[in-house]
Design an enzyme around this catalytic site. Structure first.
Site, PDB file in Angstrom:
ATOM      1  N   TYR A  12       0.819  -1.220   0.000  1.00 10.98           N
ATOM      2  CA  TYR A  12       0.000   0.000   0.000  1.00 10.98           C
ATOM      3  C   TYR A  12       0.855   1.273   0.000  1.00 10.98           C
ATOM      4  O   TYR A  12       0.853   2.049  -0.966  1.00 10.98           O
ATOM      5  CB  TYR A  12      -0.951  -0.030   1.197  1.00 10.98           C
ATOM      6  CG  TYR A  12      -1.678   1.257   1.477  1.00 10.98           C
ATOM      7  CD1 TYR A  12      -2.282   1.977   0.452  1.00 10.98           C
ATOM      8  CD2 TYR A  12      -1.774   1.754   2.779  1.00 10.98           C
ATOM      9  CE1 TYR A  12      -2.961   3.166   0.716  1.00 10.98           C
ATOM     10  CE2 TYR A  12      -2.459   2.923   3.044  1.00 10.98           C
ATOM     11  CZ  TYR A  12      -3.047   3.633   2.022  1.00 10.98           C
ATOM     12  OH  TYR A  12      -3.707   4.803   2.285  1.00 10.98           O
ATOM     13  N   ASN A  33       7.850  -9.970  -2.037  1.00  9.77           N
ATOM     14  CA  ASN A  33       7.462 -11.382  -2.154  1.00  9.77           C
ATOM     15  C   ASN A  33       5.976 -11.556  -2.457  1.00  9.77           C
ATOM     16  O   ASN A  33       5.494 -12.685  -2.597  1.00  9.77           O
ATOM     17  CB  ASN A  33       7.836 -12.158  -0.882  1.00  9.77           C
ATOM     18  CG  ASN A  33       7.158 -11.619   0.364  1.00  9.77           C
ATOM     19  OD1 ASN A  33       6.205 -10.834   0.287  1.00  9.77           O
ATOM     20  ND2 ASN A  33       7.646 -12.038   1.530  1.00  9.77           N
ATOM     21  N   ALA A  76       7.417  -5.793   5.568  1.00  8.19           N
ATOM     22  CA  ALA A  76       7.163  -6.194   6.960  1.00  8.19           C
ATOM     23  C   ALA A  76       5.776  -6.795   7.066  1.00  8.19           C
ATOM     24  O   ALA A  76       4.918  -6.586   6.208  1.00  8.19           O
ATOM     25  CB  ALA A  76       7.263  -4.987   7.898  1.00  8.19           C
ATOM     26  N   TYR A 142       4.056  -6.448  17.160  1.00  7.21           N
ATOM     27  CA  TYR A 142       4.353  -5.648  15.965  1.00  7.21           C
ATOM     28  C   TYR A 142       5.145  -4.399  16.340  1.00  7.21           C
ATOM     29  O   TYR A 142       6.195  -4.107  15.759  1.00  7.21           O
ATOM     30  CB  TYR A 142       3.051  -5.259  15.252  1.00  7.21           C
ATOM     31  CG  TYR A 142       3.238  -4.177  14.222  1.00  7.21           C
ATOM     32  CD1 TYR A 142       4.012  -4.400  13.086  1.00  7.21           C
ATOM     33  CD2 TYR A 142       2.638  -2.921  14.387  1.00  7.21           C
ATOM     34  CE1 TYR A 142       4.192  -3.403  12.145  1.00  7.21           C
ATOM     35  CE2 TYR A 142       2.817  -1.929  13.449  1.00  7.21           C
ATOM     36  CZ  TYR A 142       3.593  -2.170  12.326  1.00  7.21           C
ATOM     37  OH  TYR A 142       3.778  -1.173  11.389  1.00  7.21           O
ATOM     38  N   ASN A 171      -1.550   7.091  11.357  1.00  5.87           N
ATOM     39  CA  ASN A 171      -2.530   6.316  10.593  1.00  5.87           C
ATOM     40  C   ASN A 171      -2.493   6.667   9.110  1.00  5.87           C
ATOM     41  O   ASN A 171      -3.044   7.686   8.697  1.00  5.87           O
ATOM     42  CB  ASN A 171      -3.936   6.551  11.164  1.00  5.87           C
ATOM     43  CG  ASN A 171      -4.121   5.892  12.513  1.00  5.87           C
ATOM     44  OD1 ASN A 171      -3.362   6.156  13.448  1.00  5.87           O
ATOM     45  ND2 ASN A 171      -5.103   5.027  12.642  1.00  5.87           N
ATOM     46  N   LEU A 191      -9.619   1.680   9.700  1.00 10.10           N
ATOM     47  CA  LEU A 191     -10.957   2.246   9.844  1.00 10.10           C
ATOM     48  C   LEU A 191     -11.525   2.771   8.526  1.00 10.10           C
ATOM     49  O   LEU A 191     -12.652   2.416   8.149  1.00 10.10           O
ATOM     50  CB  LEU A 191     -10.945   3.375  10.893  1.00 10.10           C
ATOM     51  CG  LEU A 191     -12.262   4.142  11.046  1.00 10.10           C
ATOM     52  CD1 LEU A 191     -13.362   3.237  11.571  1.00 10.10           C
ATOM     53  CD2 LEU A 191     -12.068   5.359  11.949  1.00 10.10           C
TER      54      LEU A 191
END
Length: 330
Positions: A12, A33, A76, A142, A171, A191
């Site tokens: 993203y 990957n 990650a 995390y 965010n 959200l």
């Protein structure tokens, strides 16, 4: 410094950053990957390698063949709830593999890394807005994994001369303004896309986890940063690496926040849809407010958010989802 390797570049935030890098004239190579990324998010002009960051021979080949000068490291695992269920997996994927990856970079002569960190390393803050020197007490694996990587970079800097910048962002939200690429997670936890999926009729309601927080309307407040502003922050960090004397961390946010209720109300207005809300129990560890103190990145990198008004964030995300209701799978 023009030749940049982007790990997780099909994800993203990575794909949006790749697009902005290309617009600014960088030569971009992506290593991904595709466990969570999408090849369709990359343009045909991007050179892409399929593989794992822990594959030393692959990384060294990329560094040599593509004359890599610097790296932006997004790759990650990043789902908080999943990290609680599988902490060992997150420490392997995020920490151990990043350790091997950066060691490979240094072996290949690359010493400049911009790292995708997170506000999750702060845990439940003692006060807001949160400065970079606040206590770091992550409350999930995390967040712990990202903090461990920052600490690892510090020691690699002392021992091997690694030059690094860690961006602790809040965010991430939004999409390319033309709706060409956007946010598509198989397991969606954010959200805004969940609210918009509700508006689109892909789910019956949006859960609001608690309405008795110490905020004006009782719902949690978060600092939302548009993904394009995040991309610009990574590029500003790249430039500063050319003259950096030591590793540095920056918050990336806006310095202000929106409540869950405010986000839903704005989404209703922009989409013109009725969005059904379901009140649910509080989630453990959810702070009342998470807002970044962003003076440092503004002053030192001359970075400012330009797209992070909530109307722009939701409007761009709605443009993407409306055109691609099934995400990249459509």
């Amino acid at each position: 410094m023009k030749n940049v390797l982007v790990t997780g570049g099909a994800g993203y935030i990575g794909s949006h950053t790749v697009k902005v890098l290309l617009e600014k004239g960088f030569s971009v190579v992506v290593l991904d990957n595709l466990l969570t990324g999408h090849l369709k998010a990359l343009g045909k002009e991007v050179k892409y390698y399929h593989g794992d960051i822990a594959d030393r021979s692959l990384v060294l080949n990329i560094v040599k063949n593509e004359s890599i000068e610097a790296v932006i490291h997004f790759a990650a695992c990043s789902i908080v709830s999943d990290s609680i269920k599988r902490p060992d997996y997150y420490f392997t994927e995020n920490v151990a593999k990043t350790n091997r990856f950066v060691a490979s970079l240094l072996m290949g002569g690359v010493d400049k890394v911009v790292f995708s960190s997170t506000a999750a390393i702060y845990g439940v803050p003692h006060s807001v807005p949160i400065p970079e020197d606040a206590v770091t007490q992550p409350v999930n694996p995390y967040g712990v994994s990202k903090l461990m990587i920052e600490q690892m970079f510090y020691w690699m800097e002392l021992s091997y001369g690694l030059k690094w910048v860690a961006l602790r962002y809040f965010n991430a939200a939004g999409a390319m303004l033309d709706g060409s690429i956007g946010e598509d997670h198989e397991q969606e936890t954010h959200l805004i896309p969940l609210v918009l999926k509700t508006a689109l009729g892909q789910q019956k309601s949006i859960n609001v986890f608690g309405d008795d927080y110490q905020t004006p309307d009782g719902t949690c407040i978060r600092d939302y940063i548009h993904v394009l502003d995040l991309a610009e922050a990574h590029i500003a960090a790249l430039y500063t690496l050319e003259k950096a004397n030591k590793g540095v961390v920056y918050n990336v946010g806006t310095g202000s926040g929106y409540s869950v209720k405010e986000v839903i109300d704005i989404a209703k207005r922009i989409t013109g849809k009725n969005i059904h809300v379901q009140l649910a129990a509080r989630r453990q560890g959810d702070p009342d407010m998470l807002i970044a103190k962003v003076d440092k990145i503004k002053n030192e990198l001359a970075w400012l958010p330009h797209y992070s008004g909530m109307d722009t964030i939701i409007g761009s995300a709605w443009e993407w989802l409306s055109k691609n209701p099934k995400g990249y799978r459509s």
